[in-house]
Write a protein that holds these residues in place. Sequence first.
Motif, short mmCIF file in Angstrom:
data_model
loop_
_atom_site.label_atom_id
_atom_site.label_comp_id
_atom_site.label_asym_id
_atom_site.label_seq_id
_atom_site.Cartn_x
_atom_site.Cartn_y
_atom_site.Cartn_z
N ARG A 185 11.67 3.89 8.89
CA ARG A 185 10.96 2.61 8.12
C ARG A 185 9.54 2.66 8.80
O ARG A 185 9.40 2.62 9.98
CB ARG A 185 11.85 1.45 8.22
N LEU A 186 8.72 2.32 7.77
CA LEU A 186 7.41 2.09 8.27
C LEU A 186 6.90 0.76 7.57
O LEU A 186 7.38 0.31 6.53
CB LEU A 186 6.44 3.15 7.62
N VAL A 187 6.05 -0.08 8.23
CA VAL A 187 5.41 -1.31 8.01
C VAL A 187 3.96 -1.02 7.55
O VAL A 187 2.93 -0.19 8.41
CB VAL A 187 5.33 -2.16 8.97
N VAL A 188 3.43 -1.47 6.43
CA VAL A 188 2.02 -1.23 5.93
C VAL A 188 1.45 -2.70 6.15
O VAL A 188 1.66 -3.61 5.41
CB VAL A 188 2.11 -0.71 4.60
N ALA A 189 0.32 -2.59 7.08
CA ALA A 189 -0.52 -3.70 7.16
C ALA A 189 -1.47 -3.75 6.20
O ALA A 189 -1.61 -3.08 5.38
CB ALA A 189 -1.29 -3.72 8.58
N ASP A 190 -2.09 -4.89 5.93
CA ASP A 190 -2.97 -5.23 5.04
C ASP A 190 -4.08 -4.70 5.25
O ASP A 190 -4.53 -4.56 6.39
CB ASP A 190 -3.25 -6.85 4.84
N PHE A 191 -5.10 -4.06 4.28
CA PHE A 191 -6.16 -3.26 4.57
C PHE A 191 -7.32 -4.31 4.87
O PHE A 191 -7.35 -5.49 4.78
CB PHE A 191 -6.86 -2.61 3.20
N ASP A 192 -8.08 -3.85 6.08
CA ASP A 192 -9.09 -4.58 6.51
C ASP A 192 -10.16 -4.57 5.53
O ASP A 192 -10.91 -3.43 5.31
CB ASP A 192 -9.53 -4.24 7.81
N ASN A 193 -10.56 -5.46 4.67
CA ASN A 193 -11.53 -5.28 3.67
C ASN A 193 -12.96 -5.76 4.27
O ASN A 193 -13.15 -7.13 4.70
CB ASN A 193 -11.40 -6.30 2.43
N ARG A 194 -13.74 -4.69 4.40
CA ARG A 194 -15.10 -4.98 5.06
C ARG A 194 -16.08 -4.91 3.81
O ARG A 194 -17.34 -4.57 4.17
CB ARG A 194 -15.53 -3.96 6.09
N ARG A 210 2.83 -4.77 13.86
CA ARG A 210 3.25 -4.15 14.86
C ARG A 210 4.37 -5.01 15.47
O ARG A 210 5.64 -4.60 15.75
CB ARG A 210 2.50 -3.92 15.93
N GLU A 211 4.34 -6.57 15.22
CA GLU A 211 5.35 -7.30 15.68
C GLU A 211 6.61 -7.29 14.81
O GLU A 211 7.90 -6.95 15.23
CB GLU A 211 4.94 -8.60 15.94
N ILE A 212 6.24 -7.03 13.47
CA ILE A 212 7.19 -7.06 12.45
C ILE A 212 8.01 -5.74 12.68
O ILE A 212 9.40 -5.74 12.61
CB ILE A 212 6.62 -7.18 11.06
N ALA A 213 7.37 -4.73 12.84
CA ALA A 213 8.02 -3.42 13.04
C ALA A 213 8.86 -3.27 14.36
O ALA A 213 10.01 -2.84 14.33
CB ALA A 213 6.93 -2.10 13.40
N ALA A 265 11.21 -0.65 12.67
CA ALA A 265 10.60 0.38 12.20
C ALA A 265 9.69 1.22 13.30
O ALA A 265 9.48 0.52 14.18
CB ALA A 265 9.45 -0.39 11.24
N LYS A 266 9.51 2.53 12.68
CA LYS A 266 9.33 3.33 13.80
C LYS A 266 7.77 3.61 14.02
O LYS A 266 7.09 4.00 14.86
CB LYS A 266 9.70 4.66 13.53
N ALA A 267 6.96 3.06 12.83
CA ALA A 267 5.49 3.09 12.75
C ALA A 267 4.97 2.07 12.00
O ALA A 267 5.62 1.56 11.15
CB ALA A 267 5.05 4.62 12.45
N VAL A 268 3.53 1.78 12.25
CA VAL A 268 2.64 0.83 11.44
C VAL A 268 1.66 1.64 10.74
O VAL A 268 1.16 2.80 11.52
CB VAL A 268 2.36 -0.03 12.30
N LEU A 318 0.24 4.04 13.31
CA LEU A 318 0.24 3.59 14.88
C LEU A 318 1.54 3.42 15.33
O LEU A 318 2.59 3.26 14.76
CB LEU A 318 -0.19 2.23 14.84
N SER A 319 1.90 3.66 16.79
CA SER A 319 3.22 3.41 17.23
C SER A 319 3.35 1.97 17.57
O SER A 319 2.22 1.30 17.88
CB SER A 319 3.30 4.11 18.64
N PRO A 320 4.29 1.24 17.03
CA PRO A 320 4.50 -0.20 17.25
C PRO A 320 4.63 -0.58 18.49
O PRO A 320 4.36 -1.89 19.12
CB PRO A 320 5.79 -0.68 16.43
N ALA A 321 4.99 0.14 19.58
CA ALA A 321 5.11 -0.09 21.01
C ALA A 321 3.93 -0.30 21.79
O ALA A 321 3.85 -1.31 22.42
CB ALA A 321 6.15 1.06 21.46
#
Length: 550
Positions: free
Chosen positions: A195-204, A257-260, A265-268, A287-290
């Motif tokens: 399982r992977l967690v998708v973070a919100d896109f950083d909108n610049r 990363r905290e949710i993962a 979950a193995k990656a973010v 990214l590695s959540p660890a």
Amino acid sequence: MTKLRPAVPAVLSAVLMRCLEKRPADRWQTAGELLAQLETAATPSGGLSPTAPTAAISSGTEEAIRRSHPARVALLFAAASIGVLGVVYLLVRQLGLPDWVLTGAVLLLLIGLPIILVTGHFERRRALARASGRVATTPAPGLHGWLTWRKAIRGGVLAFAALGLAAMVYTAMRVLGIGPVGTLVASGRLSERDRLVVADFDNRTADSSLGQSITEAFRIDLAQTPVVRILSTAEVGDALARMQRDAATPVTPALAREIATREGAKAVVVGDISALGKSYVLSARVLSPADGSELVALRETAADDAGIVAALDRLSGKLRERIGESLKSIRAGQPLDQVTTGSLEALRLYSEGAKLSEHGRDRQAVERLEQAIALDSGFAMAWRKLAVALDNSRASQDRVVAATTRAWQHRDRLPEIERQLTAAYYHGVVEVDAAKEEAAYRRVLTIRPDNYVALNNLSLLLSKLGRPVEAESLIVLLIRANPDPGNGMLQLMLAQVMQQHDAEVRRTLDSMMSRGPDLPLYRWGRGLALTAMRDYDGAERAFLDIGRKA
């Protein structure tokens, strides 16, 4: 020979020397050819005449002159190139080879074209020299000696063999997880169905709504991979609730990363979008959540805001490839419509329904869209498309108005383009106001000039308002940009009928029938167009054809 045996006549010497030519094509090709030359050299009394300067050329030399004609060489090379590219394209698609294999084949052929043309020129000069008796007995030095048919063809074969070897090495490294092209699954950093967690896109960028839209579209794209599993919006919301946080809390990389970590979950996956002048840069990292270490980093660019969706598709495709999905699987997946919903299955059903509606199969489209709404009752664009399909299938006006109203009620949760499309349809069906409808579609085209729905519907509206020239100019843009324009062909035909351009209407009808002879929408449109042009016999046949195939 005449130097060693001065008594040997020149004609006989030429015949014999041609038997010893280095290139087989320059020798006598048959015993019959040699016999004819010997008989020609013989005098009536049986002696040999010493007066002839040289023997005739062989049939092989004649053939070499003919084969080396520049036009023939170019034509044969073009035909061979088409065949080679066809084979390479099939191999890329069927075996899942990387796209650069096809690009490499094109480059090799472009490099090979001048080489083949120059080789043909030199070979023709050599053959003509032999025909005139000016052939040199020693190999030509420099470029002339290298550019022969045998060496040119051998070089081409070796070049394509090297391309094939490079593709094999790349594929092996990818499968075995070696080097920068190795997949995360093959290298052991991820396992299948992790399982992977998708973070919100950083909108610049200056557009505050862009981040949410990009994140949702990216999550949906990644969710199509069968290799790993992306935590859904609902699962992320549940995890936030267990963390005693609001479900609407932005999922930053740190929070992801905290949710993962909590959910196993193995990656973010994190990403950002930045504006660079008029262009945009989209990047994604795994990214590695660890410890937050970077496993993969990718980037894509869009020339303008209209190219953001295409750039996002390329970015998600590259990321799916690096995770471990086969290129064949990525290419086989049909692209889903970029609309807002938290349910991947609802999005698939919506995409199927939208495609059916565009091709005039509205009753089937209604079924798919109702299934999508059952999965996500707040799916505003599905409500809107349902209203379109109901209207096209001649359902009751009450159902059309009800579906349109439901889409309108959910408009506030939509990004700008979807909101304007919903508003436009609402002002075309419920609170009818042509000016507001046109303004909404034009706002969409300001943001994305190639938007299919806005181009198609605005063209139809302009035709209804008696502005067929404007309508035709818009729909031509749609047809040029889409290999499958759907009912856009009908809008083009309508604009041409209103301008009484009968010849253009007939060309459009022929194009429609060649694109989809069995589509009921096109057959129906043919009947109406022929009626408008007073071709009543043709119209009758068209409508009878609809009845037979219904």
